[in-house]
Design an enzyme around this catalytic site. Sequence first.
Site, PDB file in Angstrom:
ATOM      1  N   LYS A 129       1.399   8.726  -4.481  1.00 27.97           N
ATOM      2  CA  LYS A 129       2.551   8.458  -3.630  1.00 27.97           C
ATOM      3  C   LYS A 129       3.240   9.765  -3.242  1.00 27.97           C
ATOM      4  CE  LYS A 129       6.373   5.107  -3.548  1.00 27.97           C
ATOM      5  NZ  LYS A 129       7.071   4.080  -4.368  1.00 27.97           N
TER       6      LYS A 129
ATOM      7  N   CYS B  97       4.003   1.208  -1.140  1.00 30.40           N
ATOM      8  CA  CYS B  97       5.403   0.792  -1.060  1.00 30.40           C
ATOM      9  C   CYS B  97       6.122   1.428   0.132  1.00 30.40           C
ATOM     10  CB  CYS B  97       6.098   1.076  -2.395  1.00 30.40           C
ATOM     11  SG  CYS B  97       7.563   0.045  -2.691  1.00 30.40           S
TER      12      CYS B  97
ATOM     13  N   GLU C 130       1.397  -2.297  -6.934  1.00 30.94           N
ATOM     14  CA  GLU C 130       1.868  -0.995  -7.402  1.00 30.94           C
ATOM     15  C   GLU C 130       2.167  -1.079  -8.903  1.00 30.94           C
ATOM     16  OE1 GLU C 130       5.366   2.217  -6.124  1.00 30.94           O
ATOM     17  OE2 GLU C 130       5.573   0.108  -5.558  1.00 30.94           O
TER      18      GLU C 130
END
Length: 316
Positions: A130, A165, A43
Site C-alpha cells: 500500500k 482500500c 485487506e
Amino acid sequence: MTFRAAVVQMSAVPFDKAKSTDKVVSRIEEAAAQGANLIVFPEATLSGYPKGLDFGARVGGRQPRGKEEYLRYYNGAIDVPGPETDRIGAAAKEANAYVVIGVMEREQGTIYCTALHFGPDGELLGKHRKLVPTAMERIIWGQGDGSTMPVYDTSLGAKLGTVICWENYMPLFRTYMYAKGVQLYCAPTADDRDVWLPSMQHIAIEGRCFVFSACQYATRGDYPEDYDAIQGDSADAVIFRGGSVIVSPTGEILAGPNHDSECVLYAEIDVDDTIRGKFDLDVVGHYSRPDVFRLLVDEQPKNNVISTEAVAYDME
C-alpha cells in the site's frame, strides 16, 4: 474466455497468523469446490485489522501500552515469503486458482499493508505494498513504493492487479493501472461504508474492468478478550460490516454487497466484456489526450541503504 470468480468476506483471527492461515486455506478449498478460478480476500486477512485501537499515540507522545500493542501486531504479521505464504501457495495449487489476499507483512521492524498474488501453480507471483496508509494507519504501517505495483498476465485471458482500500481514491494510481491494462481489478479493503459501492462501480466503468472488492465481516467476538474495542464489548458488536462486491465493466453489480455475515460471493466472468466496454471508453487510449495530459511513474525501489558496490554496478 469465461471463468468463475470468488470474493471471500471473512474475519481474520486477529494477531494469530496460524489460525488465520487455517481459515484462509479452508475458504480457498470452499471456493475451489464451487469452481472458482480467481479467489480474492480482504485487506489484512493475515492477521487482522486493528480497527478502533489508537496504539497509545498522541501528538507529541506515545504511551508505553502502545508499544506492547504494536509488538502483538508485529508478531501476528508475516514474513514474505514464509511459512504462511507456502501454505497459501499450496492451497492455490490444489485449487488450481489465482489467489489475491491482503496481509500484514513485516520487514525489519516495520509492518506493511500488502496484497499477495498467487498463481494456480502455487507460486507467489509478487506483491503490492500500500502506497499511502490512511490516517491513523500511518502510525503502524510503512509506505510502499513504485516497485510493487504489478499487473500480471494470467491464464484466465486477462490481466490481474490490485489496489488496496483508499488507494482507490488516488486517480493517478488508477490511471497507472489502466495503462498497464488491468482487467481483473482487485480492491481488498477495510472500508465498509455505503459510499464504497458507488466508488467500485465508478472504477469498473472508468477502467472498463471487473472489480472484485473484498472486506472483512467481523464481530467483537472474533477479537481477543483484552481487545480495547470502541465498538463495545458485546460479543455480537459489529467491528466490520462487510460490503464485499463484484462489479462488471459496465458498473453492473454481479454479486453482493453483503452486510450481514461472512460469506463467499461468486460471479461468472466474461473477459471479452472488458474489450466490449473499450469501444466507447478507453481512458488511456482513444479517450485520452496525451498532448494535454501525461503521467510520469517512478517504478524504482526506494531503498534507504545502498551499498557502494550496488551504486557502482548501477553506473556501469
